[in-house]
Enzyme design. Structure first.
Site, PDB file in Angstrom:
ATOM      1  N   LEU A 128       0.634  -1.216  -0.092  1.00 43.61           N
ATOM      2  CA  LEU A 128       0.408   0.185   0.106  1.00 43.61           C
ATOM      3  C   LEU A 128       1.176   1.877  -0.065  1.00 43.61           C
ATOM      4  O   LEU A 128       1.449   1.382   0.968  1.00 43.61           O
ATOM      5  CB  LEU A 128      -1.276   0.077   1.169  1.00 43.61           C
ATOM      6  CG  LEU A 128      -1.672  -1.694   1.869  1.00 43.61           C
ATOM      7  CD1 LEU A 128      -2.372  -1.287   3.249  1.00 43.61           C
ATOM      8  CD2 LEU A 128      -2.364  -1.629  -0.156  1.00 43.61           C
ATOM      9  N   ASN A 164       9.625  -3.931  -2.921  1.00 41.21           N
ATOM     10  CA  ASN A 164      10.179  -2.212  -2.240  1.00 41.21           C
ATOM     11  C   ASN A 164      11.503  -1.609  -3.097  1.00 41.21           C
ATOM     12  O   ASN A 164      12.818  -1.117  -3.484  1.00 41.21           O
ATOM     13  CB  ASN A 164      10.266  -1.820  -0.983  1.00 41.21           C
ATOM     14  CG  ASN A 164       8.731  -1.633  -0.681  1.00 41.21           C
ATOM     15  OD1 ASN A 164       7.649  -2.063  -1.240  1.00 41.21           O
ATOM     16  ND2 ASN A 164       8.120  -1.544   0.722  1.00 41.21           N
ATOM     17  N   CYS A 221       9.180   4.003   4.034  1.00 40.10           N
ATOM     18  CA  CYS A 221       9.487   2.846   3.506  1.00 40.10           C
ATOM     19  C   CYS A 221      10.721   2.213   2.899  1.00 40.10           C
ATOM     20  O   CYS A 221      11.818   0.527   3.434  1.00 40.10           O
ATOM     21  CB  CYS A 221       8.002   1.987   2.680  1.00 40.10           C
ATOM     22  SG  CYS A 221       6.252   2.278   4.012  1.00 40.10           S
TER      23      CYS A 221
HETATM   24  C1  UDX Z   1       5.886   2.276  -1.081  1.00 43.27           C
HETATM   25  C2  UDX Z   1       5.843   0.745  -1.805  1.00 43.27           C
HETATM   26  O1  UDX Z   1       5.644   1.627  -3.065  1.00 43.27           O
HETATM   27  C3  UDX Z   1       4.325   0.588  -1.139  1.00 43.27           C
HETATM   28  O2  UDX Z   1       4.272  -0.478  -2.327  1.00 43.27           O
HETATM   29  C4  UDX Z   1       4.949   0.478   0.227  1.00 43.27           C
HETATM   30  O3  UDX Z   1       4.291  -1.315   0.706  1.00 43.27           O
HETATM   31  C5  UDX Z   1       5.241   0.953   1.050  1.00 43.27           C
HETATM   32  O4  UDX Z   1       6.397   1.971   0.174  1.00 43.27           O
HETATM   33  P1  UDX Z   1       4.769   5.229  -0.232  1.00 43.27           P
HETATM   34  O5  UDX Z   1       6.841   4.636  -0.046  1.00 43.27           O
HETATM   35  O6  UDX Z   1       4.147   5.469   0.270  1.00 43.27           O
HETATM   36  O7  UDX Z   1       5.156   3.268  -0.992  1.00 43.27           O
HETATM   37  O8  UDX Z   1       5.525   6.263  -1.137  1.00 43.27           O
HETATM   38  P2  UDX Z   1       5.765   5.584  -2.997  1.00 43.27           P
HETATM   39  O9  UDX Z   1       4.606   6.211  -4.238  1.00 43.27           O
HETATM   40  O10 UDX Z   1       6.336   3.910  -3.120  1.00 43.27           O
HETATM   41  O11 UDX Z   1       6.922   6.920  -3.325  1.00 43.27           O
HETATM   42  C6  UDX Z   1       8.046   6.408  -2.416  1.00 43.27           C
HETATM   43  C7  UDX Z   1       8.924   7.780  -2.740  1.00 43.27           C
HETATM   44  O12 UDX Z   1       9.689   8.002  -4.160  1.00 43.27           O
HETATM   45  C8  UDX Z   1       8.661   8.858  -2.680  1.00 43.27           C
HETATM   46  O13 UDX Z   1       9.426  10.121  -2.440  1.00 43.27           O
HETATM   47  C9  UDX Z   1       8.072   9.181  -4.184  1.00 43.27           C
HETATM   48  O14 UDX Z   1       8.504  10.715  -4.559  1.00 43.27           O
HETATM   49  C10 UDX Z   1       9.367   9.057  -5.135  1.00 43.27           C
HETATM   50  N1  UDX Z   1       9.751   8.333  -6.211  1.00 43.27           N
HETATM   51  C11 UDX Z   1       8.607   7.200  -6.870  1.00 43.27           C
HETATM   52  C12 UDX Z   1      10.401   8.442  -7.616  1.00 43.27           C
HETATM   53  O15 UDX Z   1      11.104   9.302  -6.840  1.00 43.27           O
HETATM   54  N2  UDX Z   1       9.606   8.150  -8.497  1.00 43.27           N
HETATM   55  C13 UDX Z   1       9.110   7.283  -9.066  1.00 43.27           C
HETATM   56  O16 UDX Z   1       9.213   7.293  -9.503  1.00 43.27           O
HETATM   57  C14 UDX Z   1       7.977   6.762  -7.967  1.00 43.27           C
END
Ligand code: UDX
Length: 437
Positions: free
Chosen positions: A150, A205, A257
């Site tokens: 999630l 992850n 995460c």
């Molecule tokens: C993540 C996982 O996606 C989820 O499946 C897990 O269970 C919890 O950790 P989350 O940390 O809520 O979710 O956000 P996510 O949308 O995955 O983004 C994480 C970080 O990566 C953010 O800082 C986001 O800005 C960054 N990100 C994401 C990027 O820099 N580039 C991308 O292409 C995608």
């Protein structure tokens, strides 16, 4: 048979799971040791901002399908499934801190569980953890591991539309009871061992984090070559074997995460004596990435000492008000250290402990008024709606550094602003002509 499910731990995962299970027709009781949080949830107030969650929360509270308690015995009474969604943060050595999970397990030993109860671990844990907990709970409950995938901000939507349901179990009966909760979702169910399921979560992850670090490294290369990382990575992502998701370059991944899970997996690999070159590199690239936007600002302004920098965005990503491990806060600290005065605005963050020397503004244009340059750190769509002309009037030295490649460069260049993105070609007009040609 009882339709009651108990959720232990009401962070964003526990909260979304509780509401999601109520949406699927189950009767859910949420429990937490944080009495204030439970009081808030009872009143329909969530601890984190989550899209689409307020209405179903209030609806299920009103119907009685969902309730929140601070008494564990009452929470587990007659519950066929007890789901553990407590936090597993990083310890100082990078390994997962399992103390909250152990405390929750010990607490379960002191209360009467329903006969044939199944305890489901959903927190992210290193391989072997659930087997050990199953040993502790032997004779009280069967234990399975069922990871969650999630994302903060969209957790309820992700819960109700999963790509897969992974169930790690040594007991088919327990797994069947758990998988039955999700029958209405028609998602593929993978039954596997507890150790495999724990790895599936950590590796998923780590792979997503790897994609982001890879995109950032390529974007930095594109910047040096005068190429456009947006086009390059889009072209790469169209290949279905690769996929375009999680290839958006920026300031690096933040939040509670990714970094913790990659560090935890690296510790596991280190302990197992196998290589962890890639996992180490993912973290190194991510650690270096935030400094690049600060360098760009310093280069373009000829130094940062005494400069006022408008900062748009504090949350670790758009759609949430969470600033835990947000790289924006680290960047604010770096700016202050180099003598700059940041003025920050985030549409969702009203109170945050900012590094000394930073100020919070009430809106995006107020932050920009009288600033030398603008730095974009969170990809809030509302920032796109700010008129470039209004911004140009307020910025003293006409510089925009877009750490998220959020804004449309052509609109900013057209009003005389200098625009710098991450891996974006400096002259966007020339680049789009080149692509069109
Ligand atoms: C993540 C996982 O996606 C989820 O499946 C897990 O269970 C919890 O950790 P989350 O940390 O809520 O979710 O956000 P996510 O949308 O995955 O983004 C994480 C970080 O990566 C953010 O800082 C986001 O800005 C960054 N990100 C994401 C990027 O820099 N580039 C991308 O292409 C995608």
């Amino acid at each position: 048979m009882s339709k009651k499910i108990c959720i232990v731990g009401t962070g964003y995962v526990g909260m979304a799971s509780a509401i999601g299970l109520a949406e699927l027709g189950w009767s859910v009781v949420g429990y937490d040791i944080m009495t204030e949080r439970i009081a808030g949830l009872r009143a329909g107030i969530t601890p984190y901002r989550e899209s689409g969650i307020d209405e179903p929360l209030r609806r299920h509270l009103a119907s009685g399908a969902l309730s929140f308690v601070t008494d564990l015995a009452a929470a587990v009474h007659d519950a066929r499934i007890v789901i553990l969604t407590v936090g597993t943060p990083s310890s100082s050595d990078g390994s997962a801190d399992l103390s909250a999970l152990r405390a929750a397990t010990d607490a379960l030993l002191r209360v009467p569980l329903a006969p044939s109860a199944v305890v489901v671990v959903r927190s992210t844990v290193p391989p072997g953890t659930t087997d050990a907990l199953a040993g502790v709970l032997a004779g009280h409950a069967r234990v399975i591991y069922a990871p969650e995938f999630l994302r903060e901000g969209t957790a309820l939507r992700d819960f109700l539309h999963p790509d897969r349901i992974v169930v790690g179990t040594e007991s088919v009966g327990a797994a069947t009871a758990y998988a039955a909760l999700f029958e209405a979702l028609e998602a593929p169910v993978l039954l596997t061992s507890r150790c495999n399921a724990e790895l599936i979560k950590g590796v998923s992850n780590a792979f997503l984090a790897l994609k982001i670090s890879f995109a950032n490294e390529i974007a930095n290369l594109c910047e040096e070559l005068g190429a456009d990382a947006g086009d390059v990575l889009r072209g790469v992502g169209y290949d279905r074997r690769i996929g375009g998701a999680f290839l958006a370059p920026g300031i690096g991944f933040g939040g509670p995460c990714f970094e913790k899970d990659v560090k935890s997996l690296r510790c596991v690999a280190e302990g197992a004596g196998t290589g962890y070159e890639l996992l180490g590199a993912v973290l190194r690239v991510n650690n270096a990435q935030p400094a690049r936007v600060v360098e760009t600002l310093a280069r373009e302004l000829g130094g940062l000492d005494g400069a006022t920098i408008a900062v748009w965005g504090l949350a670790f990503k758009a759609g949430t008000d969470d600033v835990r491990d947000s790289l924006a806060l680290r960047i604010l600290g770096d700016l202050v250290e180099r003598g700059a005065r940041p003025v920050a605005y985030d549409p969702a963050v009203r109170t945050a402990v900012l590094p000394k020397g930073c100020r919070l503004a009430a809106n995006a244009l107020e932050a920009a008024t009288g600033a030398d340059a603008l730095l974009v750190l969170t990809e809030w769509p509302s920032f796109r709606e700010v008129e470039p002309v209004a911004l140009a009037r307020r910025l003293r030295r006409g510089l925009v550094v877009d750490g998220r490649n959020l804004l449309d460069p052509e609109r900013f260049v057209a009003v005389g602003l200098r625009y710098r993105g991450v891996g974006r070609s400096v002259d966007p007009v020339q680049s789009s002509l080149a692509v069109a040609g």
